[in-house]
Write a protein that holds these residues in place. Structure first.
Motif, short mmCIF file in Angstrom:
data_model
loop_
_atom_site.label_atom_id
_atom_site.label_comp_id
_atom_site.label_asym_id
_atom_site.label_seq_id
_atom_site.Cartn_x
_atom_site.Cartn_y
_atom_site.Cartn_z
N PRO A 238 0.84 -1.27 -0.13
CA PRO A 238 -0.04 0.00 -0.06
C PRO A 238 0.78 1.17 0.06
CG PRO A 238 -0.91 -1.49 1.48
CD PRO A 238 0.47 -2.09 0.92
N GLU A 239 1.99 1.16 0.66
CA GLU A 239 2.89 2.39 0.89
C GLU A 239 3.52 2.58 -0.46
OE1 GLU A 239 4.84 5.62 2.13
OE2 GLU A 239 3.32 4.91 2.76
N VAL A 240 3.95 1.25 -1.23
CA VAL A 240 4.39 1.40 -2.65
C VAL A 240 3.37 2.26 -3.56
CG1 VAL A 240 5.29 0.10 -4.59
CG2 VAL A 240 5.90 -0.37 -2.50
N ILE A 241 2.01 2.14 -3.37
CA ILE A 241 1.25 2.50 -4.26
C ILE A 241 1.00 4.15 -4.26
CG2 ILE A 241 -1.25 2.51 -4.97
CD1 ILE A 241 -1.43 -0.49 -4.47
N ARG A 242 1.10 4.41 -2.71
CA ARG A 242 0.95 5.68 -2.51
C ARG A 242 2.13 6.44 -2.85
NH1 ARG A 242 2.69 9.50 0.51
NH2 ARG A 242 4.62 8.18 1.59
N ARG A 243 3.27 5.96 -2.88
CA ARG A 243 4.59 6.51 -3.07
C ARG A 243 4.70 6.90 -4.86
NH1 ARG A 243 9.28 5.76 -0.27
NH2 ARG A 243 10.40 6.72 -2.07
N VAL A 244 4.29 5.78 -5.60
CA VAL A 244 4.07 5.76 -6.85
C VAL A 244 3.53 6.88 -7.39
CG1 VAL A 244 3.77 4.51 -8.99
CG2 VAL A 244 5.12 3.50 -7.27
N ALA A 245 2.09 6.94 -6.86
CA ALA A 245 0.97 7.94 -7.40
C ALA A 245 1.49 9.21 -7.09
CB ALA A 245 -0.41 7.67 -6.52
N ALA A 246 2.26 9.53 -5.96
CA ALA A 246 2.67 10.75 -5.76
C ALA A 246 4.05 11.25 -6.33
CB ALA A 246 3.10 11.05 -4.23
N SER A 247 4.54 10.48 -7.04
CA SER A 247 5.64 10.49 -7.75
C SER A 247 5.65 11.06 -9.33
CB SER A 247 6.99 9.29 -8.05
OG SER A 247 7.79 9.51 -8.77
N PRO A 248 6.27 11.96 -9.88
CA PRO A 248 6.23 12.47 -11.25
C PRO A 248 6.71 11.09 -11.93
CG PRO A 248 7.93 13.34 -10.35
CD PRO A 248 7.39 12.68 -9.15
N TYR A 249 7.41 10.38 -11.69
CA TYR A 249 8.39 9.33 -12.55
C TYR A 249 7.22 8.04 -12.78
CZ TYR A 249 11.85 12.48 -11.36
OH TYR A 249 12.73 13.47 -11.01
N SER A 250 7.38 7.50 -14.03
CA SER A 250 7.10 6.28 -14.17
C SER A 250 7.47 5.13 -14.13
CB SER A 250 6.15 6.14 -15.71
OG SER A 250 7.58 6.53 -16.64
N ARG A 251 8.97 5.17 -13.78
CA ARG A 251 9.73 4.18 -13.30
C ARG A 251 10.45 4.52 -12.09
NH1 ARG A 251 9.64 4.74 -18.82
NH2 ARG A 251 9.35 3.03 -20.13
N MET A 252 10.57 3.79 -11.13
CA MET A 252 11.30 3.96 -10.06
C MET A 252 12.38 2.95 -9.58
SD MET A 252 8.23 5.93 -7.58
CE MET A 252 9.19 6.27 -6.47
N PRO A 253 13.44 2.92 -9.19
CA PRO A 253 14.50 2.13 -8.47
C PRO A 253 14.16 1.52 -7.32
CG PRO A 253 15.73 4.10 -9.30
CD PRO A 253 14.28 4.33 -9.13
N VAL A 254 14.16 0.25 -7.13
CA VAL A 254 13.88 -0.35 -5.86
C VAL A 254 15.30 -0.86 -5.22
CG1 VAL A 254 12.63 -2.25 -4.62
CG2 VAL A 254 11.52 -0.92 -6.61
#
Length: 436
Positions: A238-254
């Motif tokens: 759920p936190e991943v979804i929130r972080r991705v939704a708030a980010s301007p990027y479509s790809r994020m390193p993990v």
């Protein structure tokens, strides 16, 4: 006398043929000949293998050079034998000189006249035509050149072979005849094309950027480590979804624990598909895709090739110690080539914004050379961005709201994030003082 004139004109035209063939063979575009050959042009089909084979092209040029030399020698000898004797009595009667003097003067007159005619009609004119219309000239002269190559086959082998042997004895490297240009020459050609109206100003700028693309490295184009928007591997879904939704990027390193241990890249599309289908995992790990790594010294042109070969949009940038220095995307490289690629999902724009009081707000990621143009002063240093330059000049990271002096200009630090200056303000009065 008509026969003599006809022979002289024929020899000059023969010389012109070889000159035109030589310049056309070197200047013609092989890509255009290849398209013509694919379309069924018989002459292009016969000429293309010669131009694409270094040895065949060398022999082809040698035929031109031998033909030019032989036609010049025959023209000189024939002209002296046929034109000089009739001039001797005329010069003797006109100027009352001895026969020996009249013979020498006649020889000089004939030599000068034939040389002038050959240089103009047999050298300069065909050279200009060949350079202006290389494809048509190369095809027009092909059949005569093939006949000449057959006739002069043995002499070409002896003379060309002797020249190559002499070069080897002198330890001079032999190269095939190729129409190549250095980057500086290409830039000059681009500028001349723009001046001639064949290129628009923006086209000229893009071509210059393409030539200089190899001078930019991954470390100069990447998003630095301090600005990476990354997700820790153990972050709940759920936190991943929130972080991705708030980010301007479509790809994020993990990553695991630190950014030096990046385990993959998370695509927004994969996350959304998992959420919609109801197969959401407990973390982002099952959705990860592998991520490439490139050295921070890799040139931008090689990065383009590398990403294309691996069908990837981004790669981690690592330094000599193997630590992650940042992330570079295909967009970063294309922005260097095209001067900026718009992305509707990124709120931050690397451009100056005029505030209501007349001051300028500059993003910290703005290139130093771009900021110098906006501010009207030369800002030079080892940093790539204006934010990094300010921090390097002060020897520390300034605090938000702090007013500092850099390169003689007072700068208000508006925002600092992750140990980097992300926004600063410069007053217009100071900019004008720098322009004076």
């Amino acid at each position: 006398m008509l026969l003599v004139a006809a022979v002289i004109v024929a020899l000059i035209l023969l010389n012109a043929l070889y000159v035109a063939a030589e310049f056309a063979a070197v200047g013609v575009r092989r890509s255009r000949l290849r398209r013509m050959a694919e379309d069924g042009d018989a002459l292009a089909t016969r000429l293309l293998p010669i131009l694409e084979d270094g040895r065949e092209l060398d022999r082809y040029i040698a035929v031109c050079q031998v033909g030019i030399t032989l036609s010049s020698l025959v023209l000189g000898a024939y002209g002296q034998a046929t034109l000089a004797p009739p001039l001797v009595p005329l010069l003797g009667s006109w100027f009352g000189v001895a026969v020996e003097s009249a013979l020498s003067a006649a020889a000089l007159i004939v030599l000068f006249s034939l040389t002038a005619g050959q240089v103009i009609l047999g050298e300069l004119v065909p050279k200009s035509v060949a350079l202006q219309f290389p494809t048509q000239t190369a095809l027009f002269t092909l059949l005569p050149m093939l006949w000449s190559r057959t006739v002069l086959k043995w002499s070409i082998a002896v003379l060309n072979g002797s020249g190559l042997l002499l070069l080897r004895l002198l330890r001079v490297p032999t190269t095939s005849h190729r129409h190549v240009h250095s980057p500086e020459e290409i830039e000059l050609l681009i500028a001349e094309s723009r001046d001639g109206g064949l290129l628009e100003p923006q086209e000229q700028v893009r071509l210059h950027r393409a030539l200089r693309l190899g001078l930019r490295s991954a470390s100069q184009l990447m998003v630095p480590r301090s600005r990476l928007d990354a997700i820790e591997a153990s972050t709940p879904f759920p936190e991943v979804i929130r972080r991705v939704a708030a980010s301007p990027y479509s790809r994020m390193p993990v990553y695991r624990q630190t950014l030096d241990e990046v385990v993959g890249i998370l695509h927004t599309k994969d996350l959304v598909s998992s959420f919609v289908t109801g197969t959401s995992p407990t973390s982002a790990l099952p959705l990860l895709r592998p991520i490439l790594r490139v050295a921070d010294t890799m040139p931008a042109d090689r990065i383009l090739t590398f990403l294309r070969e691996h069908r990837s949009q981004q790669a981690l940038v690592v330094d000599a110690a193997g630590s992650v220095a940042g992330l570079i995307t295909l967009e970063d490289v294309l922005a260097e080539l095209l001067g900026g690629v718009a992305d509707e999902f990124k709120a931050e724009q690397l451009r100056a914004i005029v505030l209501s009081d007349g001051r300028l707000r500059l993003p910290g990621r703005m290139r130093l050379e771009q900021a110098a143009q906006v501010l009207g002063s030369e800002w030079k240093g080892g940093s790539d961005t204006i934010g990094a330059h300010v921090a390097a000049s002060l020897g520390r990271v300034p605090a938000p709201g702090e007013v500092v002096s850099v390169n003689g200009a007072n700068i208000e630090i508006e925002a600092v994030e992750g140990g980097a200056v992300t926004s600063l303000i410069v007053s217009p009065r100071l900019r004008m003082e720098h322009r004076v």
